[in-house]
Each structure stands twice: as C-alpha cells, then as structure tokens.
Design a protein around this motif. Sequence first.
Motif, short mmCIF file in Angstrom:
data_model
loop_
_atom_site.label_atom_id
_atom_site.label_comp_id
_atom_site.label_asym_id
_atom_site.label_seq_id
_atom_site.Cartn_x
_atom_site.Cartn_y
_atom_site.Cartn_z
N GLU A 1 35.86 26.93 103.61
CA GLU A 1 36.45 27.79 102.59
C GLU A 1 37.74 27.18 102.04
N VAL A 2 38.49 26.50 102.89
CA VAL A 2 39.70 25.81 102.44
C VAL A 2 39.33 24.66 101.51
N ASP A 3 38.28 23.94 101.86
CA ASP A 3 37.83 22.83 101.03
C ASP A 3 37.42 23.31 99.64
N ARG A 4 36.78 24.47 99.55
CA ARG A 4 36.32 24.99 98.27
C ARG A 4 37.48 25.41 97.38
N ALA A 5 38.65 25.64 97.95
CA ALA A 5 39.80 26.03 97.13
C ALA A 5 40.34 24.87 96.31
N PHE A 6 39.98 23.65 96.66
CA PHE A 6 40.43 22.47 95.92
C PHE A 6 39.32 22.06 94.95
N ARG A 7 39.61 22.13 93.65
CA ARG A 7 38.63 21.74 92.63
C ARG A 7 38.90 20.30 92.21
N LEU A 8 37.93 19.44 92.42
CA LEU A 8 38.05 18.02 92.07
C LEU A 8 37.28 17.74 90.79
N GLU A 9 37.89 16.93 89.91
CA GLU A 9 37.26 16.53 88.66
C GLU A 9 37.32 15.02 88.54
N GLU A 10 36.40 14.48 87.73
CA GLU A 10 36.38 13.04 87.52
C GLU A 10 37.56 12.57 86.67
N GLU A 11 38.08 13.45 85.82
CA GLU A 11 39.22 13.13 84.98
C GLU A 11 40.34 14.14 85.22
N ARG A 12 41.55 13.71 84.97
CA ARG A 12 42.69 14.60 85.12
C ARG A 12 42.70 15.59 83.96
N VAL A 13 43.01 16.84 84.24
CA VAL A 13 42.99 17.89 83.23
C VAL A 13 44.40 18.48 83.10
N VAL A 14 44.64 19.13 81.95
CA VAL A 14 45.96 19.66 81.65
C VAL A 14 46.21 21.01 82.32
N ASP A 15 45.18 21.85 82.41
CA ASP A 15 45.34 23.22 82.86
C ASP A 15 45.97 23.28 84.25
N GLY A 16 47.19 23.83 84.31
CA GLY A 16 47.86 23.98 85.59
C GLY A 16 48.57 22.74 86.09
N ASP A 17 48.42 21.61 85.41
CA ASP A 17 49.04 20.35 85.83
C ASP A 17 50.21 20.08 84.90
N ILE A 18 51.41 20.48 85.29
CA ILE A 18 52.58 20.33 84.42
C ILE A 18 52.90 18.87 84.18
N ALA A 19 52.65 18.03 85.16
CA ALA A 19 53.03 16.62 85.04
C ALA A 19 52.15 15.85 84.05
N PHE A 20 50.91 16.31 83.83
CA PHE A 20 50.00 15.53 83.00
C PHE A 20 50.43 15.48 81.53
N PRO A 21 50.83 16.61 80.90
CA PRO A 21 51.34 16.49 79.53
C PRO A 21 52.56 15.58 79.43
N ILE A 22 53.45 15.65 80.42
CA ILE A 22 54.61 14.75 80.42
C ILE A 22 54.15 13.31 80.52
N ARG A 23 53.15 13.05 81.35
CA ARG A 23 52.61 11.71 81.49
C ARG A 23 52.05 11.20 80.17
N GLN A 24 51.34 12.04 79.44
CA GLN A 24 50.79 11.65 78.15
C GLN A 24 51.89 11.37 77.13
N LEU A 25 52.91 12.20 77.10
CA LEU A 25 54.01 11.97 76.16
C LEU A 25 54.77 10.70 76.50
N VAL A 26 54.94 10.42 77.77
CA VAL A 26 55.59 9.18 78.17
C VAL A 26 54.75 7.98 77.74
N ASP A 27 53.45 8.07 77.88
CA ASP A 27 52.58 6.98 77.43
C ASP A 27 52.76 6.72 75.93
N ILE A 28 52.86 7.80 75.14
CA ILE A 28 53.07 7.64 73.70
C ILE A 28 54.41 6.96 73.43
N ALA A 29 55.44 7.36 74.17
CA ALA A 29 56.75 6.74 73.99
C ALA A 29 56.71 5.26 74.36
N LEU A 30 56.03 4.92 75.44
CA LEU A 30 55.94 3.52 75.85
C LEU A 30 55.16 2.70 74.82
#
Length: 439
Positions: free
Chosen positions: A270-299
């Motif tokens: 049941e603990v394992d099922r609480a972690f949702r794994l995806e093949e690609e990183r998604v934005v929903d709930g991941d605050i760092a990912f939009p920042i990562r994308q904006l940093v990539d644009i700046a670079l």
Amino acid sequence: MRAWITRVKQAEDAFWVVPALCIGAAIAAGLLVPLADREISLPDAVAMSGKEDTARAVLTAIIALGVSVAGVSFSVLAVALVLASQQLSPRVLRSFQRQSLNQAVLGLLLGSATYALFVLGSISDDPRRPVPELAVTLAMVLATAALGLFVVFLHHAVRSLNASVVIRRIAAEGHASVAVPYPAGSGAEPRDPAAAQEAVGDWEVAPCRVEVRAPRAGYIASVDGARLVAWATAHNAFVEQRRGIGSFVVTNAVLAVVRCHDRAGIDVREVDRAFRLEEERVVDGDIAFPIRQLVDIALKGLSPGINDPTTAENAMDSVTDTLVRFAQRDEPVGALRVDGDGVPRLRAIAPDLGDLVTLGFEQVRRDAASRPSFAVRLLELLRDFRESAPIAEHCPEIDRQAELIAEEAGTRADHQADQRLVVETYERLHGRDRPRVPA
C-alpha cells in the motif's frame, strides 16, 4: 477520486485523446444522421439540393480538404515544436502538447473528413432513396467550422513561438503547483514541533524497519501523502519518505522506510502504491520542474549559439516571481505530518526554499559571470526577492548567490569598468555589512 483526477491529467497530456473522440463521434454521426434525414426535411434555402453525383462531389471535396488541411496543420505544429525546442528548451514541448486548441483542430479536421466519408457511403443510386440533404449540409457546416478553426490555429501557432508566451505559460503552471504544495492535505502539522521531533526519535529506534523499493525506474510524479498517513495510522507505523517528487529513481531504489513495533500484519504494498511513477517528469505538484524549465530557457538564451539575453532575463524574472509566490504562502508546509492524536506518521520531503533558490540561480549565475549587465539584473532580482517575501530575509542561499555573482562577475568581466559596476551594484543592493556566507 484522486485516481480519477490522475487519469484526467494523463489524458490531457495525451495528444491523441481529443482527435480520437472526435473521430468516434463522427463515425456515430455519419451512421445516424442519414437515417434521421428521412424523417427531417430542411428548408430549400438551407438544405444542400442536388442529385447523387453532386452530393458525392461535395463530400469527396470535404474529405480531401479535411485530410490535406490536417496534414498542413501537423506540419505547422511540427515546425513550431522544432523551433521551440531549439530556441528555448526541449522540455517546453509538453506545454505545446497539452494545448487544447491543437488537439481540437486536428480532431475537427479529421472528424469532418470521417463524417463525410460515412455519409458518402450512405448515398445510393436507387431513386427511391433520396440524397440525405441534412447529412450533406451538416458535412459542409463541419468543414466550414474546421477551416475557421484552422485560421485561429495558424495565429495561435505563430504566437506560441513567442518566447514570452512560452515563459508565461510555464510560469502559470508553476504558480498552480505553488498554490497547494506537497505535503499539504496529508495529515496535519504538529501542534508541538519539539514534542513531535522527540516522538520521531522513538520511531527511529523501533525494532521493525522495512524498506519500500521502486518496482521500476521512472520519475516520481506524485505521492499520496494522505494515503500514507492513513495507512501508518491503521498499522501504528511511521513512514519516512526517501525520494522527493520530481526525482528519478532506478529500479529497486528505496522510496520510503517504514518503522513499526511489530512486523506482523505489515504489508508495504500500500505504501508502494502511494508513489506514482511516470516515464517523464510532470508539472503537477512538482514546484521545481517549472523552475527547471525556465532555467533551461535562460541558459539557452545565454548560450553563444542563441545569444538572446532578453529571453534569458524574461525567464529569470518568472523564476523569481515563482520563488516569491512560494515564499509568500500564508502557512508554510512542513515535512512532518501527524495523525488526529498528534502521533507522527509521515516524514515527507517538502520543497525547500533554499534548494529552489539554488536551482533557480546556480547554473545561470555561472554563465552570467562574463555578462556584467545580466549579472546586475540577477542581483536586482535577488534584492526584489528578499524585499517581496519576508521569509526570504532569513534564507542564507540568497546572500550566497548574490555574493558569488559579485565575486565571479567582478573577476571574469573583460573590463574593469564592468567589474566595478557589478561590485558596486552588489554593495548598493545587498549591503557591505552583510556577513559572508561560505560557498
């Protein structure tokens, strides 16, 4: 409910869902409308009148038009994606994929062609079966609507290549993630943090320790903290999260550690099922990912091949605004969560302001060392960040980044005047009396 929300979000990311639904609806309409045509008669001013050959010619033209325009639309979209990937970042392709207009255009074009194809099959040479005027008229209306939407699509595709539009769209996704940061909604904050930390120490010496491992490789898209707290409460256990949202985990990596007093009856699946794994990183709930994308644009903008410092500044403006929104939350979400009785049940990995500041400025700072004007802009953004969010005043990472910007740009700039400009800006905005923070 949470599972259904997850499926809806996954459907939004799938480009084929809307076109497939449109084609399915077109097939149903192409079979049913000709049958209803026998019971409905349209006014002569509205209905498409003519013989079977005329109806076949019109439907054939609609089919060819829909398929050819769909091909053009796909080509335009492909060019837009390639240009955006080269000029901005490969990670912005997902934002193009999620745009509903792109999916609607392709769906309406293919749907109108499919509908015309099935209506064409219903036309007979038998004089006792009249031409389905309603069905043919509807096909013409759909084709006209598809052409109109195609014009809107062309305008949208050209506008979507604007870097500022892409940056605003990514920033908006980041703001949505900041609104409800993980682990909000998972249990409750401890009323007495000191007592809760002491209770966590008791869990750390519990006799039972079980590791929960990832069944496959992937990015952690979300963690159902409420589910973990409920499970830990029911089994009198404590769950310690080891990998944060957005992290990539290899197969059999430790996702969490469960501590309990009695191993009997403990099923960590049941603990394992609480972690949702995806093949690609998604934005929903991941605050760092939009920042990562904006940093990539700046670079990208600072790279010699692109050399677009204006876009880089726009991206860093949005990075700072996202950080300010994160720091301005009324109730910062802590990592330790307790149940209704105040017993610690989950130690989550909550987003940390210092880590986000490092993510937003570390790499860009190094590339800005040889660009004094851009280094000055970064110092101004760090000043604005500190003044806009009271909690930022106590974030040492802001002082560290500002100091490193001044040190690196003050020594690597080509001219002494540029070096003095950066150092004087640092002293004016961040103060001589600020303590030095070790690198």
